[in-house]
Design a protein around this motif. Structure first.
Motif, short mmCIF file in Angstrom:
data_model
loop_
_atom_site.label_atom_id
_atom_site.label_comp_id
_atom_site.label_asym_id
_atom_site.label_seq_id
_atom_site.Cartn_x
_atom_site.Cartn_y
_atom_site.Cartn_z
N GLY A 1 5.94 14.05 102.69
CA GLY A 1 6.48 12.94 101.90
C GLY A 1 5.70 11.66 102.07
N ILE A 2 5.50 11.24 103.32
CA ILE A 2 4.86 9.94 103.54
C ILE A 2 3.36 9.98 103.23
CG2 ILE A 2 4.34 10.27 106.01
CD1 ILE A 2 5.26 7.32 106.38
N SER A 3 2.69 11.10 103.52
CA SER A 3 1.26 11.19 103.22
C SER A 3 1.02 11.28 101.72
CB SER A 3 0.64 12.40 103.93
OG SER A 3 1.27 13.60 103.53
N SER A 4 1.93 11.95 100.97
CA SER A 4 1.81 11.99 99.50
C SER A 4 1.96 10.60 98.91
CB SER A 4 2.87 12.93 98.91
OG SER A 4 2.71 14.24 99.38
N PHE A 5 2.94 9.87 99.39
CA PHE A 5 3.16 8.50 98.93
C PHE A 5 1.93 7.63 99.16
CE2 PHE A 5 4.81 4.32 100.71
CZ PHE A 5 4.66 3.63 99.51
N LEU A 6 1.44 7.61 100.38
CA LEU A 6 0.30 6.74 100.71
C LEU A 6 -0.98 7.21 100.03
CD1 LEU A 6 0.99 6.18 104.52
CD2 LEU A 6 1.58 4.68 102.61
N ALA A 7 -1.18 8.53 99.91
CA ALA A 7 -2.39 9.04 99.26
C ALA A 7 -2.42 8.68 97.79
CB ALA A 7 -2.48 10.55 99.46
N ILE B 1 4.71 7.23 91.68
CA ILE B 1 5.14 8.63 91.81
C ILE B 1 5.17 9.04 93.27
CG2 ILE B 1 4.57 11.02 91.22
CD1 ILE B 1 3.24 9.95 88.68
N GLY B 2 4.21 8.51 94.06
CA GLY B 2 4.18 8.80 95.48
C GLY B 2 5.44 8.33 96.19
N MET B 3 5.91 7.13 95.81
CA MET B 3 7.15 6.63 96.42
C MET B 3 8.34 7.48 96.02
SD MET B 3 8.89 4.72 98.32
CE MET B 3 8.06 3.26 98.91
N VAL B 4 8.34 8.00 94.79
CA VAL B 4 9.41 8.90 94.35
C VAL B 4 9.44 10.15 95.24
CG1 VAL B 4 10.26 10.36 92.48
CG2 VAL B 4 9.38 8.07 91.99
#
Length: 610
Positions: free
Chosen positions: A198-204, A227-230
């Protein structure tokens, strides 16, 4: 008022122009920001302002401030305002990634502990260059008035994105390391993969969309970052619902209803006429009422399910406890059956051993009373006298073992209390060996003794220590085959090798404060299956029974109790057919008062409970 951007008309508050910003900006960012801030506030309150909840709130607020700054840069009509937004953008990005790294460290920690001062210092020093170059041309080279946008300097460009990429890999690394360190049955281990994704997808996505937008000069691409924050919010909601992350309870229905309400409300940013505004407002009101009713119903049902689950857990726990108690009782019963069998065998042996000496003594006494003994030659009479002496000695040993075992097993019987005295152990051992002179000669066994010089005396109760050492030396003599067989001891040594018993005493090399006594023989040895039970009551190895029928199985039990009562320990090394060595390690000065009776009766009480 200042210079206006070429494409801006300050229609709102004479400062902003909402028509400049694309509608997608509001739709992608507004709902996400609202939901992220609401979750941050909800977790913060529900977890009573714990450290991990504060850090999650910091992440959501940093993202909200960054989005607000992007809004400001898009809708500000005046050049000075847009320039300000461009200059301070790195501040919110640094806060976002620093708080994300900090949050990751604390979240994956099982006890949710704070990071060290050194880790905080490293985070600060890594972020410090951004703040230093912020007001200089190393951050924004110049401002392009034709498009009302700033042109970042390469210093800022490279360092900023390098810092953000390093932060992502930092978080992934600590998550993998923590995951590998936790045992498989640890509940927190299952949470780490969801959190890491979750957090790596958001930041990436955040970094990637901004970076591509900078390279292509198409700023709208950065909208993808939301979308990453979602994704991050989705994984957080899952962790809260399924694993009670942050020690917070959140129902699926509550999370879904809040998300739908935010999405419906966000439609107001795109509505162009009043009729649609009225319809959207009515929809929002009706869905709020329906959502409230649904959430309340689901909550009640969920509470009932939780009560049933807790009740099932209690029942399962009690069931498991009953099963464990049942197994313990069965094991205790098996042990009692074995002990009862051993006691029965012991009584049979003891009764036989008591009858034989008494019969001999009775027979000789009868001959003396009737005068038959006086008619015999002196040599024949001497044989009868020796026989009586041997049988009385044997009888004394049997009775002594039985009385000791009884005293050790029941506090109603007392072992004679002696005050501790200083004992010269080498002299005591020499005296015991001398007392065994007749048996040693009869058996044809060589007994040797060696001692270190100037050994300190041992503080203890001499009567008991003497008994323990007698038992060990007596066993070595009895269970060492020789070239001579006697009436009591069966088994004859093959070949010319003589039976040898070596007794030695010196300081314990493992513990200089202790004396170490060794009794070594080249006798029959102890089978593997008998070793574990050798110091228990009535325990005898099969080969020992075959060689010496009159043993009670109490001698080594008594030895262990006496040695333990002196704060010492006894153990052995043995190999069948090659012999046995018994070791006794005793402190020169035991800690506390030496009271063998107290130790034995306490130990016996514990065993009796079993």
């Amino acid at each position: 008022m200042g210079l206006l951007c070429p494409d801006a008309t300050p229609t709102f508050l004479n400062l902003f122009d909402f028509s400049i910003a694309p509608p997608l900006l509001f739709y992608t960012y507004v709902p996400v920001v609202i939901i992220s801030v609401l979750i941050g506030i909800y977790v913060l309150i529900k977890s009573h302002f714990s450290l991990v909840s504060k850090l999650l709130f910091a992440v959501s607020i940093s993202f909200a401030l960054w989005v607000f700054n992007i809004f400001f840069a898009w809708i500000a009509a005046y050049v000075d305002d847009v320039m300000l937004a461009w200059v301070i953008t790195p501040v919110f990005e640094v806060l976002l990634f620093a708080s994300a790294v900090y949050f990751a460290h604390v979240f994956i920690d099982k006890d949710k502990r704070d990071i060290s001062f050194l880790a905080k210092l490293i985070l600060f020093l890594i972020c410090l260059p951004i703040f230093i170059i912020l007001p200089t041309q190393l951050s924004i080279k110049y401002f392009d008035l034709s498009i009302c946008e700033g042109v970042p300097a390469f210093t800022w460009y490279y360092y900023m994105y390098a810092l953000e990429i390093v932060s992502i890999f930092w978080i992934i690394f600590i998550c993998i390391r923590k995951y590998r360190s936790l045992p498989h049955n640890d509940p927190s281990k299952k949470q780490i993969p969801y959190f890491a994704v979750g957090i790596s997808s958001f930041l990436a996505l955040f970094v990637g969309s901004n970076l591509i937008g900078q390279i292509t000069s198409i700023q709208e691409i950065s909208f993808i970052g939301s979308i990453g924050m979602v994704i991050f919010i989705g994984f957080l909601a899952y962790l809260i619902v399924e694993y009670k992350a942050f020690n917070v309870k959140l129902l699926r229905a509550q999370a879904l209803i809040v998300a739908m309400l935010v999405l419906i409300a966000s439609q107001f940013f795109f509505i162009q006429n009043n009729i649609n505004r009225i319809l959207t407002a009515a929809t929002l009101i009706m869905f709020s009422i329906f959502g409230w009713w649904l959430a309340k119903s689901v909550k009640k049902e969920d509470e009932q399910n939780e009560s049933l689950t807790e009740l099932n857990k209690i029942i399962t726990k009690q069931k498991n406890k009953i099963e464990r108690d049942k197994k313990a009782v069965e094991a205790a019963n098996e042990e009692l059956v074995k002990l009862d069998k051993a006691k029965t065998e012991f009584i049979n042996i003891a009764s036989h051993q008591l009858k034989t000496p008494i019969s001999v003594i009775q027979g000789v006494a009868s001959m003396m009373i009737e005068g038959d003994m006086d008619k015999m030659p002196l040599e024949q009479r001497q044989t009868f006298y020796n026989s009586v002496w041997q049988k009385t000695k044997k009888l004394k040993i049997i009775v002594h073992d039985i009385l000791n075992a009884t005293s050790f097993n029941d506090q109603k019987y007392s072992v004679m209390d002696n005050f501790a005295v200083m004992i010269n152990v080498p002299e005591l051992l020499q005296q015991i060996i001398t007392d065994f002179g007749m048996e040693i000669k009869e058996r044809g066994i060589d007994v040797t003794f060696s001692s270190e010089e100037n050994l300190p005396e041992v503080k203890g109760q001499k009567e008991y220590l003497e008994e323990a050492l007698i038992n060990l030396i007596n066993n070595a003599i009895k269970y060492t085959p020789s070239s001579v067989m006697t009436r009591d001891v069966r088994g004859k040594r093959k070949g010319d090798e003589r039976g040898i018993v070596a007794v030695s005493v010196g300081k314990d090399p493992e513990n200089p404060k202790n004396i170490l006594i060794k009794v070594k023989d080249n006798g029959i040895g102890i089978p593997e299956e008998a070793k574990a039970k050798l110091f228990k009551r009535f325990s005898r190895a099969e080969n020992a029974v075959n060689m010496y029928t009159d043993g009670t199985g109490l001698g080594l039990f008594i030895v262990k109790e006496i040695v333990s009562g002196h704060r010492g320990k006894v153990w052995f090394e043995s190999e069948v057919g090659k012999g046995t060595t018994f070791f006794v390690s005793l402190p020169f000065i035991p800690e506390g008062t030496v009271n063998i009776k107290e130790h034995i009766t306490e130990d016996a009480a514990a065993n009796a409970t079993v």
